[in-house]
Design an enzyme around this catalytic site. Structure first.
Site, PDB file in Angstrom:
ATOM      1  N   HIS A 156      24.442 -35.332   9.114  1.00  0.00           N
ATOM      2  CA  HIS A 156      23.032 -35.725   9.049  1.00  0.00           C
ATOM      3  C   HIS A 156      22.141 -34.946  10.020  1.00  0.00           C
ATOM      4  O   HIS A 156      20.948 -35.249  10.152  1.00  0.00           O
ATOM      5  CB  HIS A 156      22.938 -37.228   9.339  1.00  0.00           C
ATOM      6  CG  HIS A 156      21.864 -37.916   8.576  1.00  0.00           C
ATOM      7  ND1 HIS A 156      20.883 -38.656   9.177  1.00  0.00           N
ATOM      8  CD2 HIS A 156      21.603 -37.947   7.258  1.00  0.00           C
ATOM      9  CE1 HIS A 156      20.071 -39.135   8.253  1.00  0.00           C
ATOM     10  NE2 HIS A 156      20.479 -38.711   7.073  1.00  0.00           N
ATOM     11  N   LYS A 158      19.783 -32.060  11.734  1.00  0.00           N
ATOM     12  CA  LYS A 158      18.738 -31.150  11.251  1.00  0.00           C
ATOM     13  C   LYS A 158      18.362 -30.263  12.430  1.00  0.00           C
ATOM     14  O   LYS A 158      17.343 -30.489  13.081  1.00  0.00           O
ATOM     15  CB  LYS A 158      17.489 -31.914  10.780  1.00  0.00           C
ATOM     16  CG  LYS A 158      17.669 -32.750   9.535  1.00  0.00           C
ATOM     17  CD  LYS A 158      17.694 -34.195   9.863  1.00  0.00           C
ATOM     18  CE  LYS A 158      17.989 -35.035   8.637  1.00  0.00           C
ATOM     19  NZ  LYS A 158      18.349 -36.412   8.996  1.00  0.00           N
ATOM     20  N   ASP A 163      18.899 -16.755  17.157  1.00  0.00           N
ATOM     21  CA  ASP A 163      19.303 -15.692  18.093  1.00  0.00           C
ATOM     22  C   ASP A 163      19.950 -16.238  19.364  1.00  0.00           C
ATOM     23  O   ASP A 163      19.894 -15.565  20.410  1.00  0.00           O
ATOM     24  CB  ASP A 163      18.091 -14.806  18.463  1.00  0.00           C
ATOM     25  CG  ASP A 163      17.676 -13.920  17.308  1.00  0.00           C
ATOM     26  OD1 ASP A 163      18.514 -13.651  16.428  1.00  0.00           O
ATOM     27  OD2 ASP A 163      16.502 -13.505  17.277  1.00  0.00           O
TER      28      ASP A 163
END
Ligand SMILES: [Zn+2]
Length: 214
Positions: A156, A158, A163
């Protein structure tokens, strides 16, 4: 005699495992202690939904938007525009760990970066892998590395690491609805301590979801 030897071998293996575990924790503690954030670490917040739709060219193209009659937003505070800019400025590596990815514009940026030689890795959830509009199969067709959580639990997260220098984390799934409809947030930071923790989490999940060879 053989039983005693077996016990010795098991004991040695057990001791080896414990010592390895202790050494790992000491090294991690030492690495964390070395990381010291400071006041100059960028911290920024992006809140959704945007009131206006961002102009993709303005935020992603070097020459900006050349359309004199462009009706899309060039506002520097447009959250989606800033997200597009952060992603499109990736030079070396982009690690995406996002529950659901259906936004074709964001997928196009990842595919474009991959084609330019940026190492793109994606972790997502099995529940959303084949959902309507999912971009996961497109990524695979383009040769982008994707790993999927096939367990009954949700992957779940996000978050995105750009870089190895910038972290974007929040509630924002990569869907059109998150941009234009939902109340969502993304926190953007270059804080080394946070990058370190999220780097570890990404690496852990990447290993966990490695496809098993049968
Ligand atoms: Zn424009």
């Amino acid at each position: 005699m053989e039983i005693r030897q077996t016990i010795n071998v098991i004991g040695a293996m057990f001791l080896g495992t414990i010592l390895t575990e202790i050494a790992y924790h000491i090294v991690m503690k030492w690495k964390r202690a070395k990381l010291k954030g400071n006041a100059t670490d960028t911290v920024q917040t992006l809140f959704f939904p945007d009131r206006e739709v961002a102009c993709k060219d303005y935020f992603t193209q070097r020459h900006g938007c050349t359309n004199q009659r462009c009706k899309f937003a060039h506002d520097a505070h447009n959250s989606y525009g800033q997200l597009l800019r952060f992603l499109s400025c990736t030079c070396i590596s982009l690690e995406v760990c996002v529950y659901t990815i259906t936004c074709a514009d964001l997928a196009n940026i990842l595919i474009g970066l991959h084609n330019k030689g940026v190492v793109v890795k994606i972790i997502t959830d099995g529940e959303k892998e084949n959902a309507l509009g999912s971009q996961i199969n497109r990524f695979r067709e383009e040769g982008i590395q994707v790993r999927v959580d096939k367990s009954s639990y949700f992957m779940h997260h996000k978050f995105v690491i750009i870089d190895d220098k910038m972290l974007l984390n929040g509630s924002f799934n990569w869907t059109r609805q998150a941009v234009t409809g939902n109340h969502e947030n993304l926190m953007v930071t270059t804080c080394p301590e946070l990058l370190f923790e999220y780097r570890n989490e990404f690496d852990k999940l990447w290993k966990l979801y490695e496809p098993k060879v049968r």
